[in-house]
Scaffold this motif. Structure first.
Motif, PDB file in Angstrom:
ATOM      1  N   CYS A   1      30.287 -19.240 -44.272  1.00 34.86           N
ATOM      2  CA  CYS A   1      30.386 -18.759 -42.892  1.00 34.86           C
ATOM      3  C   CYS A   1      30.749 -20.144 -42.126  1.00 34.86           C
ATOM      4  O   CYS A   1      31.525 -20.290 -41.221  1.00 34.86           O
ATOM      5  CB  CYS A   1      29.424 -18.122 -42.300  1.00 34.86           C
ATOM      6  SG  CYS A   1      29.432 -16.221 -43.040  1.00 34.86           S
TER       7      CYS A   1
ATOM      8  N   LYS B   1      34.096 -21.927 -42.836  1.00 30.49           N
ATOM      9  CA  LYS B   1      35.163 -21.250 -42.155  1.00 30.49           C
ATOM     10  C   LYS B   1      34.894 -21.663 -40.631  1.00 30.49           C
ATOM     11  O   LYS B   1      36.165 -21.752 -40.032  1.00 30.49           O
ATOM     12  CB  LYS B   1      35.025 -19.921 -42.394  1.00 30.49           C
ATOM     13  CG  LYS B   1      36.232 -18.792 -41.402  1.00 30.49           C
ATOM     14  CD  LYS B   1      35.797 -18.206 -40.407  1.00 30.49           C
ATOM     15  CE  LYS B   1      36.778 -17.439 -39.651  1.00 30.49           C
ATOM     16  NZ  LYS B   1      37.905 -18.224 -39.179  1.00 30.49           N
ATOM     17  N   ALA B   2      33.651 -21.749 -39.777  1.00 29.88           N
ATOM     18  CA  ALA B   2      33.717 -21.975 -38.747  1.00 29.88           C
ATOM     19  C   ALA B   2      33.985 -23.517 -38.311  1.00 29.88           C
ATOM     20  O   ALA B   2      34.211 -23.861 -37.153  1.00 29.88           O
ATOM     21  CB  ALA B   2      32.088 -21.623 -37.995  1.00 29.88           C
TER      22      ALA B   2
ATOM     23  N   VAL C   1      40.634 -23.280 -33.782  1.00 29.57           N
ATOM     24  CA  VAL C   1      40.141 -21.781 -33.906  1.00 29.57           C
ATOM     25  C   VAL C   1      40.702 -21.179 -35.181  1.00 29.57           C
ATOM     26  O   VAL C   1      41.945 -20.887 -35.122  1.00 29.57           O
ATOM     27  CB  VAL C   1      40.239 -21.131 -32.517  1.00 29.57           C
ATOM     28  CG1 VAL C   1      39.977 -19.876 -32.681  1.00 29.57           C
ATOM     29  CG2 VAL C   1      39.314 -21.977 -31.437  1.00 29.57           C
ATOM     30  N   ASP C   2      40.128 -20.562 -35.914  1.00 25.79           N
ATOM     31  CA  ASP C   2      40.673 -19.747 -37.000  1.00 25.79           C
ATOM     32  C   ASP C   2      41.452 -20.470 -38.018  1.00 25.79           C
ATOM     33  O   ASP C   2      42.375 -19.782 -38.543  1.00 25.79           O
ATOM     34  CB  ASP C   2      41.379 -18.582 -36.300  1.00 25.79           C
ATOM     35  CG  ASP C   2      41.183 -17.350 -37.400  1.00 25.79           C
ATOM     36  OD1 ASP C   2      40.421 -17.061 -38.484  1.00 25.79           O
ATOM     37  OD2 ASP C   2      42.153 -16.272 -37.432  1.00 25.79           O
TER      38      ASP C   2
ATOM     39  N   ALA D   1      41.202 -18.720 -42.324  1.00 25.02           N
ATOM     40  CA  ALA D   1      41.215 -17.323 -42.360  1.00 25.02           C
ATOM     41  C   ALA D   1      40.046 -16.908 -43.033  1.00 25.02           C
ATOM     42  O   ALA D   1      39.952 -17.261 -44.306  1.00 25.02           O
ATOM     43  CB  ALA D   1      42.557 -16.949 -42.889  1.00 25.02           C
ATOM     44  N   GLU D   2      39.467 -15.801 -42.833  1.00 23.30           N
ATOM     45  CA  GLU D   2      38.256 -15.261 -43.477  1.00 23.30           C
ATOM     46  C   GLU D   2      38.726 -14.805 -44.768  1.00 23.30           C
ATOM     47  O   GLU D   2      37.960 -14.627 -45.952  1.00 23.30           O
ATOM     48  CB  GLU D   2      37.472 -14.070 -42.543  1.00 23.30           C
ATOM     49  CG  GLU D   2      36.650 -13.032 -43.448  1.00 23.30           C
ATOM     50  CD  GLU D   2      36.088 -11.807 -42.630  1.00 23.30           C
ATOM     51  OE1 GLU D   2      35.487 -11.109 -43.137  1.00 23.30           O
ATOM     52  OE2 GLU D   2      36.564 -11.772 -41.400  1.00 23.30           O
TER      53      GLU D   2
END
Length: 317
Positions: A91, A94-95, A100-101, A104-105
């Motif tokens: 997590c 990813k962050a 921003v983003d 990708a998850e």
């Protein structure tokens, strides 16, 4: 030798590089990847250099663009908290993308690796409604209410013919396992692969020290063993050789005297003993030179062992 002093993690990184040798040029391996300025460290981060890279290795089939690996050595626990800690690392990873983003998850996976099956962790998954599937021996996929695809690798259950290097990170190897490792190391053509293999070998030999002791005592295997392993564990080998040598020298002296006495019955006891002793001393000198002892050291040893005066010891050097 205590297994608690063995450096398992560097050997794990080396083993994963060998595992992914077919795809390694298309992957990036970041050892102990720092998530932030604070000490949050991923054991190994494997990222694809190109998103369309296909990985045929069983362990890498789950891999996406960003893959977080957590390794537990045979003495470490792999429990539910370790699992969620690794999901937490994913997590944070990813962050911490550049924008921003940016990551990708759906492009992140986690892999947890341990020698033995984590029965308690698997029991937790079953009790709390997660699904466990095993697409192939030693590989378990976890699905359910988790943010990222996950797998647990049980190295001792992996197919030996496909995953030799990861399976080698164990303290329960057999002599034939180490023989195969040595043989495969000799056959590696690339310098980098040989260095990775040496890192795995060092840990395997230290974790299975009893096999090394047996191997050194095996006359038929010792030369092959020393040729490959000497740079890794030379101090241990020399110590064992020295102990064996000192014992052998004592036995050799007794046998030399015995031979001399037998010959002396025919040619004169005094002359026979002298020749038998001389043969034993020359044999001892040859052995000492083979293991790298200097003439000064050899001289001291034979003077002590055979009761020689300095001038008499000189003639054997």
């Amino acid at each position: 030798m205590s297994n608690t002093n063995i450096q398992w993690h560097p050997a794990f990184i080396a083993a994963m590089n060998l595992e992914m040798a077919d795809s390694r040029d298309s992957l990036r391996f970041d050892r102990e990847y720092n998530l932030n300025v604070k000490p949050l460290v991923i054991d190994l981060l494997i990222t694809k250099k190109h998103p369309d890279v296909l990985i045929h290795n069983e362990i890498g089939r789950i891999f996406r663009g960003h893959n977080i690996l957590e390794y537990k050595d045979p003495h470490d626990s792999l429990n539910v908290d370790v699992f969620f800690k690794t999901e937490g690392y994913a997590c944070l990873y990813k962050a911490y993308g550049k924008t921003v983003d940016a990551i990708a998850e759906s492009d992140v996976t986690i892999t947890l690796i341990r020698d033995a099956k984590p029965a308690g962790l698997f029991g937790y998954f079953i009790k709390h409604g997660y699904q466990l599937t095993s697409p192939c021996s030693g590989i378990y996929y976890i699905t359910g209410n988790i943010p990222f695809p996950a797998q647990v690798i049980v190295t001792k259950e992996l197919k030996p013919e496909l995953h030799m290097w990861l399976r080698a990170l164990s303290g329960r190897l057999e002599k034939q396992d180490l023989q195969k490792l040595l043989k495969c190391t000799r056959q590696l053509a690339q310098k980098q692969d040989r260095e990775y293999a040496q890192a795995v070998l060092e840990v395997s030999l230290r974790a299975n020290i009893q096999i090394m002791r047996e191997w050194i005592g095996d006359i038929n295997m010792s030369e092959e063993f020393l040729e490959i392993v000497r740079p890794i564990i030379e101090p241990q080998i020399l110590l064992m050789k020295q102990n064996a040598l000192e014992k052998g020298m004592e036995e050799g002296m007794e046998k030399g005297m015995e031979k001399g006495m037998e010959k002396g019955m025919e040619e004169g006891m005094e002359k026979g003993m002298e020749k038998g002793m001389e043969k034993g001393i020359r044999g001892a000198v040859d052995i000492l030179r083979d293991i790298g002892r200097t003439d000064a050291e050899i001289k001291t040893i034979i003077m002590q062992k055979y009761g020689l005066a300095e001038k008499d010891a000189d003639k054997y050097l």
